[in-house]
Structures are given as structure tokens and as C-alpha cells.
Design an enzyme around this catalytic site. Structure first.
Site, PDB file in Angstrom:
ATOM      1  N   ASP A 284     -20.679  -0.117 -31.786  1.00 49.39           N
ATOM      2  CA  ASP A 284     -20.452  -1.159 -30.920  1.00 49.39           C
ATOM      3  C   ASP A 284     -19.023  -1.499 -30.955  1.00 49.39           C
ATOM      4  O   ASP A 284     -18.171  -1.081 -31.930  1.00 49.39           O
ATOM      5  CB  ASP A 284     -21.357  -2.360 -31.282  1.00 49.39           C
ATOM      6  CG  ASP A 284     -21.745  -3.253 -30.186  1.00 49.39           C
ATOM      7  OD1 ASP A 284     -22.599  -4.149 -29.938  1.00 49.39           O
ATOM      8  OD2 ASP A 284     -20.788  -3.117 -29.078  1.00 49.39           O
TER       9      ASP A 284
HETATM   10  C1  GLC Z   1     -20.584  -5.459 -26.517  1.00 50.11           C
HETATM   11  C2  GLC Z   1     -22.142  -5.410 -26.638  1.00 50.11           C
HETATM   12  C3  GLC Z   1     -22.681  -3.995 -26.357  1.00 50.11           C
HETATM   13  C4  GLC Z   1     -22.141  -3.262 -25.315  1.00 50.11           C
HETATM   14  C5  GLC Z   1     -20.496  -3.004 -25.880  1.00 50.11           C
HETATM   15  C6  GLC Z   1     -19.677  -2.270 -24.835  1.00 50.11           C
HETATM   16  O1  GLC Z   1     -20.094  -6.020 -27.507  1.00 50.11           O
HETATM   17  O2  GLC Z   1     -22.494  -5.815 -27.977  1.00 50.11           O
HETATM   18  O3  GLC Z   1     -24.064  -4.293 -26.005  1.00 50.11           O
HETATM   19  O4  GLC Z   1     -22.608  -2.164 -25.016  1.00 50.11           O
HETATM   20  O5  GLC Z   1     -19.743  -4.172 -26.314  1.00 50.11           O
HETATM   21  O6  GLC Z   1     -19.520  -3.279 -23.746  1.00 50.11           O
END
Ligand code: GLC
Length: 739
Positions: A284
């Protein structure tokens, strides 16, 4: 004879050629891997964000995107949309880099690309996996037309705590319902052919147990037994992988002291050794970099080492792999095998998507123009909104309202809002395309009925100056429709709340409106269960519409005026008070289960100890009656199945749909077992007076759990089976499992 021989030789040669060409994805990936320098390999494991950030800014390399692509130092981007932009970057990758490896473009297509659907928790309220699959299919068609190859969805995190804002993004509290919805979304996004230009790679997130954050505070510590993890949190991730999901996203949190992005248990042991999936893992946003504040890495270099050794393949935005992975390999701290395995998994995904065969297959500007916000996709957003709405109360059948009313008061900032129905994860949703609740009502009955609107109260702040006007319009109207709840950013990521009350002074407004004596319909727009005991006690009807997407106004109007009979069921328990949280239906019995006649039992002494609305709850404009359960056997062997039958009758005056739910209880196990577990459900439609027989088959697999030795088994003994309209109103029967 000679001709036959020639023909045979021709076909054998042809088939050998075809076989030779039909290399496996792994073979094709390995053929590219063999050509790559170490720097190019690391480049495939780097992902950067483009036009906007969905996390805190990180220390990016000084080169711009174009240069990074040209040098083969980046393999993927997120948050870049539109054929023209994506085509430009892809062109640099496949025409100007040394090995011409295509980029993969990811986006949070969580409940729609531009045509925004109801939030995932609303979709789960449909209890209609085929419809949820259709929604994901539509989302993929639209997003792929805009150049997107990969969605960071389905989010499958089980959540028992509505204080956690991301409960809106998943399918609620139950592992079975969550697993069914996870698989449906993977099928919808990936379709039957990932190489088609209207299918996109799914990404199961947030792996794993992100929804178990202590106190429901986002990013907070998760700590649970492996048994609890495997029986209640892990199943939806597994269901998504079994449905063929091509990637997963490592979550921010730790589990039991080990952050997911450095967890060899999660990534290597479960993913690679148990599930044997070649799906790649993307971190993430900066979750590898966050191993430093977690306190397991002293610096970004050690974070990179921990991440790659746990087999987190791609690094989203932390720069750990970009700055340190080459050195770690050269210094002998990371075996090149870790890098090769990671690159292979990423390349396999790009091969599966057909990006090597045609890197521009998602870049058709004509298709983009005619697909984005197409009528078919917008129609689907309304279909989902209709089935996702849950009727929580309907005293004296106030709803549906008559179209012959003289006047209606519509009250609340959320009634007129064209932004909040988009919900917390709409990346490209345009509020101009939203039908607000007020607009929906005006479109449907505005010619026949006088619609009086007043803001009354905003969803934030303590300003009561609007009450007077709201009371004035209420007094001159036959019925009040009050739209209250949360603004779109009051739930979702980093939107944890310590209370679950309706925010601001909206409930105070309802109390003032109640004094007018007019019948009140409350329309709840929210992304989490809210504590509304006063509303439940004091208004006539309550509709839970969640964040209903661009067609929310049309769907709500259809339901309020009876052109659609609500059929939604709650995928999550509604507490009476936040003090009851966590409260969920599949809880353990404890040694002192609550007994109102016995002081020394497990309960809160200062409130009613039941949920306000139980898991699986939802009313209809008609009524349904259940016959007693019939079992085809009273006992089954460990490898046999049991048929469970009920008859369901529509005992009301209107056609309607009912979600018939089947639960079991294992009365005695080698470890404690929940008082109920959802194991099947089916949505049926019945005309007035119609009766349908519903058969369920209980297979051994539906009785398995992790026993005292952590073996996933069925244990012999006594069971109960329950069938009903929600997790509390059920018929029950008993059966035995014998050795
Ligand atoms: C965010 C979220 C995740 C998302 C990623 C990309 O912080 O936690 O769910 O897919 O970043 O946007």
C-alpha cells in the site's frame, strides 16, 4: 497413401509450431527476465503516483516520470487516467526504453470509474452476487476504456467496528458474505479473458486483517489469534485468490507485532506456500517505508530488505526499492532470487493482460469517448442503488407514499447534495452527473406534488439557524422526508470516528420536526452503521441508502413512491450505542452468556443489550412467512451432505424479493464456536400469495473450522441449522454429524 502421409506431416509440424509458440506466461516472463539488468529488474518493482496523491507525499527521485520510464526505472503508475496521458507514457516505455517493457496503470476503481456506483458496503447490502459482479464488470468496461489496466479492488477486509471509516469500502462483518462478494468482484473485473481490452486486473486488499484495527482507529494495531484470523478474517482474501485475482495489496497495519509489508507469514507462508498463487503483491502507499515508524526497520534500506524478503513485489511510493534494492543485491544482503521471483510475478501479470502483445490495447480514444458514462453503465448504477437500499422501519406502512399527496417537505443538506452521494472513494465521479435525493423526488412527483425544500441542518457544525425554515415548510406539508447522515468524507480512509451518532445537529432537527406532528421518513446517507435509537423510536419510516452513487436520487424516489419494493439486507450489525462496539452476530457464547434473569452474566447494565438492527436485517413493503425447516436426514457422516428445505410465502399484497439466509451452529467443538455462522443465502422474488420451496445443501466444507490443533476440519457432534429473514428471526432444526 503418399498424400495422407504429407497431410499428417503438415499437421504434426503445425501443432509443434503452435505448441512452441504457446509458451506459458512464466516461460514468456522468464525469457524477458533473462535479458534484464539488475537495475531494470528493480525498475519493474517500482510504482509511482501520477496526477494526484492518495497518501502522504514521499521523497521522489529527482527525475520526472518520462526519464524514469526511459531508463527502465519504473514499472507502474497509479492515479493517471485518460487514454491520451496513458498512451503518451506507454509510448515512451515501449519505444524509448531499452527492453520496451510495457507499464501497468492502476487506479482505485472501488465503486466506479466516472459512473459512480453505490459504495461497496451498499453493494453488499444487495446480497446479490450476480449484480455485484455486473457492477464490477461495468466498472471495468469504463475504466479500461480510459486506459486503466488494474484496479486496487476488491477491498475484502472484514470489519466489526463501525468506528473504522473504511467499513464503507468492504462487505461488512461476515466471512461468508464477504467471500461471496470478493469472488463476484474478481470475476466482474477480470472477466473470462484478462487479455481482452475491457477486463482489468483485480487486486485483493488490504492483505490482511486491516479491518481489525484496535478501537476502529485507521492504521492502528491489529492483534488476534491465528485461529480468529484464519476463521474470520482470511476467507475473503482466499476466495478472491481462488477466483483468480492477479494481485494483492499489502496493508499498512501490523498483525501480532509484524507489519504486513514485512510479514513472511502472510506473504511467503500463506500466499506462496499454502495458496501457491503467482499473484503479485503491491505494497500500500508507502507501507514499506512505514516499516521505519513501525519500528522494525532502522532505515529505508532495511525496510527494502524486509519487504522484498517477505515477497512484497512492488513498492508503491516508498522509494525503498528504487534507492536501495540494487545495492542490497550487490552487497549480498538480498539474494537475486527474491528480485527475480518478484519481477517474474509482475511480468506474468503484464503478459496475462496482453500488454506485451499490444501495449496500446487500452488506448482507444474512440472507445473512451463512447464508453465513459454510457447509458448502459448509468442504468446499472441505478439497478445497484435500488437493490442496495435497506428499509429499516416502516410504521403503519407509511411508505410507499401516495403520489396523490398535496405537499412534501424535503429537509437536510444531504437531500440537495450532488457531491455526497458519490461517497468516499470516487476518483473520477462528477457531481454534475449525480441525481440528488431532492432532484429524484422532484423528477418523479414534482408535477403532481408541491415539494418544499429547506436545508434545516448541515451534516457538520452546530448551526441551528436553519431549523425555523425547516419547521415552517414541514408545517405546511403532508409528510416530511429528512435526509440526514454523513458527508462523503466523514467515512472512508483516515475517517475514524469516536462516536457513531448522526453528526452535527441533524438529530436535533429531527426532534424539532417531530414536534410538528407530521409523519417523518428519515433517509440515512452514511458509510457506516450509525447509532440512531431515538430515530428508531420516534420516526415513522427509515431508509438506509448508504452513499448511493450517481443514481441515488432516482432510486430513492422509486422506493419512496412505491415503484420499487426495497429488498436490501444489512451486511453489518447496527449497535444502539457506540459502547456496544464491537458487536457482531457471529460472536462466541462465552461461559456466561447474557441472561436478563441472572446478574452474573455478560452484558452492559446501562442499556438494552441487543443490536438496534441485526446482521441480515431488512424490511419489505410486503411480508414473508417461513415454514418449519425440513431436513432430508437427521444425521450425516463427515463426508456427506444435508439438504435443508423451507417454504417461503409472500403473505402481503405486493411482489417483493426476500434474501433467505442459512446459518449453522456447532454446539460443541474442540474450541469455542460462534453462536451462528452464515453459510448460504439465496434471493428469491415472490408475487403476492406465492410460495416457493428453497433448498440449501450443507456440505462438509460449510462445517469446517480450525480445531484445537489448527487443522481445518469438520468435527462430529450436534449442530443447529437456522433459516430466516435475518440473523435473529429464524426457524431452527437440529442434526448430528457422526464419525
Ligand atoms: C491508499 C489506500 C489504498 C489505495 C492506495 C492507492 O492509501 O490505503 O486502499 O488503493 O492508497 O490509492
Amino acid at each position: 497413401m503418399k498424400n495422407i502421409k504429407l497431410i499428417l506431416i503438415f499437421f504434426i509440424t503445425l501443432s509443434l509450431t503452435v505448441i512452441a509458440q504457446k509458451k506459458s506466461f512464466k516461460e514468456r516472463a522468464d525469457s524477458v527476465l533473462a535479458l534484464m539488468t539488475l537495475e531494470e529488474k528493480v525498475g519493474q518493482l517500482v510504482q509511482y503516483s501520477g496526477d494526484w496523491a492518495t497518501g502522504a507525499e514521499t521523497s521522489r527521485p529527482k527525475e520526472g516520470s518520462d526519464e524514469l520510464i526511459r531508463k527502465g526505472k519504473v514499472g507502474s503508475f497509479l492515479n493517471i487516467t485518460g487514454v491520451s496521458k496513458i498512451k503518451k507514457l506507454q509510448k515512451i516505455a515501449v519505444e524509448e526504453s531499452r527492453l520496451k517493457i510495457p507499464l501497468i496503470f492502476g487506479l482505485d476503481v472501488i465503486h466506479g470509474y466516472e459512473a459512480t456506483f453505490p459504495i461497496p458496503l451498499a453493494e453488499a447490502s444487495t446480497w446479490n452476487p450476480a449484480l455485484v459482479e455486473k457492477s464490477a464488470r461495468m466498472q471495468a468496461i469504463e475504466a479500461s476504456a480510459a486506459g486503466i489496466n488494474w484496479t486496487f479492488n476488491p477491498m475484502v477486509d472484514i470489519a466489526h467496528n463501525p468506528r473504522w471509516g473504511r467499513i464503507m469500502e468492504g462487505s461488512g462483518e461476515d466471512p461468508y458474505l464477504g467471500s461471496v462478494m470478493a469472488a463476484a468482484r474478481v470475476r466482474g473485473y477480470q472477466g473470462n479473458d484478462l487479455s481482452a481490452n475491457n477486463t482489468i486486473l483485480a487486486c485483493v486488499k488490504h492483505y490482511a486483517a486491516y479491518g481489525g484495527a484496535e478501537g476502529g482507529r485507521d492504521y492502528n494495531t491489529v492483534d488476534m489469534s491465528e485461529r480468529n484470523f484464519r476463521d474470520f478474517y482470511l476467507p475473503p482474501y482466499k476466495a478472491a485468490i481462488e477466483a483468480g485475482a492477479g494481485s494483492l495489496m499489502a496493508c499498512f497495519n501490523e498483525i501480532g507485532g509484524v507489519p504486513a509489508s514485512s510479514s513472511q507469514f502472510l506473504m511467503t507462508h500463506i500466499l506462496r506456500n499454502e495458496w501457491k498463487t503467482d499473484a503479485f503483491v503491491v505494497s500500500d502507499w508507502n507501507s514499506i517505508g512505514e516499516l521505519i515508524p513501525h519500528g522494525v526497520a532502522k532505515d529505508l534500506k532495511q525496510a527494502a530488505e524486509l519487504g522484498i524478503k517477505a515477497t512484497v513485489d512492488m513498492d508503491m511510493e516508498s522509494n525503498a526499492y528504487y534507492y536501495h534494492l540494487v545495492d542490497l543485491v550487490k552487497e549480498g544482503k538480498v539474494d537475486i532470487k527474491f528480485v527475480d521471483d518478484a519481477v517474474r510475478r509482475v511480468l506474468i501479470a503484464k503478459f496475462k493482460l496482453g500488454l506485451f502483445d499490444d501495449p496500446y490495447k487500452y488506448c482507444d480514444e474512440e472507445r473512451e469517448k463512447k464508453t465513459i458514462m454510457s447509458k448502459e453503465i448509468i442504468k446499472a448504477t441505478k439497478e445497484v442503488a435500488l437493490e442496495s437500499i435497506v428499509l429499516l422501519k416502516n410504521e403503519k406502512n407509511l411508505l410507499p407514499l401516495s403520489k396523490k399527496l398535496k405537499s412534501i417537505a424535503v429537509v437536510g443538506q444531504l437531500a440537495k447534495s450532488k457531491d455526497d452521494p458519490l461517497g468516499g472513494w470516487s476518483q473520477k465521479g462528477d457531481s454534475n452527473s449525480v441525481v440528488s435525493i431532492l432532484e429524484g423526488i422532484e423528477k418523479k412527483v414534482g408535477k403532481e406534488i408541491k415539494i418544499n425544500y429547506a436545508v434545516g441542518a448541515k451534516f457538520k457544525g452546530n448551526d441551528k439557524s436553519g431549523f425555523k425554515e425547516a419547521i415552517k415548510v414541514a408545517k405546511k406539508s403532508d409528510v416530511i422526508i429528512a435526509v440526514v447522515g454523513e458527508g462523503r468524507y466523514m467515512n472512508g480512509e483516515a475517517a475514524s470516528r469516536a462516536t457513531l451518532d448522526i453528526p452535527g445537529v441533524q438529530e436535533d432537527l429531527l426532534k424539532e420536526l417531530k414536534k410538528t406532528g407530521k409523519p417523518i421518513v428519515v433517509v440515512l446517507m452514511n458509510g457506516r452503521p450509525l447509532t440512531i435509537p431515538w430515530v428508531q423510536e420516534n420516526v415513522n419510516s427509515i431508509l438506509e441508502i448508504w452513499s448511493p452513487g450517481i443514481s441515488g436520487g432516482d432510486a430513492v424516489a422509486d422506493i419512496i413512491f412505491g415503484d420499487y419494493n426495497p429488498s436490501g439486507k444489512l451486511p453489518v450489525t447496527f449497535p444502539r450505542y457506540v459502547g456496544q462496539v464491537p458487536i457482531y452476530y457471529n460472536h462466541k457464547n462465552t461461559g456466561r452468556p447474557h441472561n436478563p434473569n441472572d446478574h452474573y452474566t455478560s452484558y452492559y447494565m446501562d442499556l438494552e443489550n441487543t443490536p438496534l438492527y441485526p446482521f441480515g436485517f431488512g424490511l419489505s413493503y410486503t411480508t414473508f412467512e417461513y415454514s418449519d425447516i425440513k431436513l432430508d436426514k437427521k444425521e450425516i457422516k463427515m463426508n456427506e451432505t444435508l439438504k435443508v428445505s423451507v417454504e417461503v410465502k409472500n403473505s402481503g399484497e405486493r411482489e417483493g424479493s426476500e434474501v433467505v439466509q442459512l446459518y449453522i451452529r456447532d454446539l460443541v467443538g474442540s474450541v469455542t464456536r460462534p453462536v451462528k455462522e452464515l453459510k448460504d443465502f439465496v434471493k428469491i422474488n415472490l408475487k403476492p400469495g406465492e410460495t416457493k420451496k428453497v433448498d440449501f445443501i450443507i456440505t462438509p466444507d460449510k462445517l469446517k473450522f480450525h480445531d484445537i490443533n489448527m487443522n481445518y476440519v469438520v468435527e462430529p457432534g450436534d449442530f443447529k441449522v437456522f433459516v430466516g429473514t435475518n440473523s435473529i428471526d429464524v426457524k431452527e432444526a437440529s442434526f448430528k454429524v457422526i464419525e
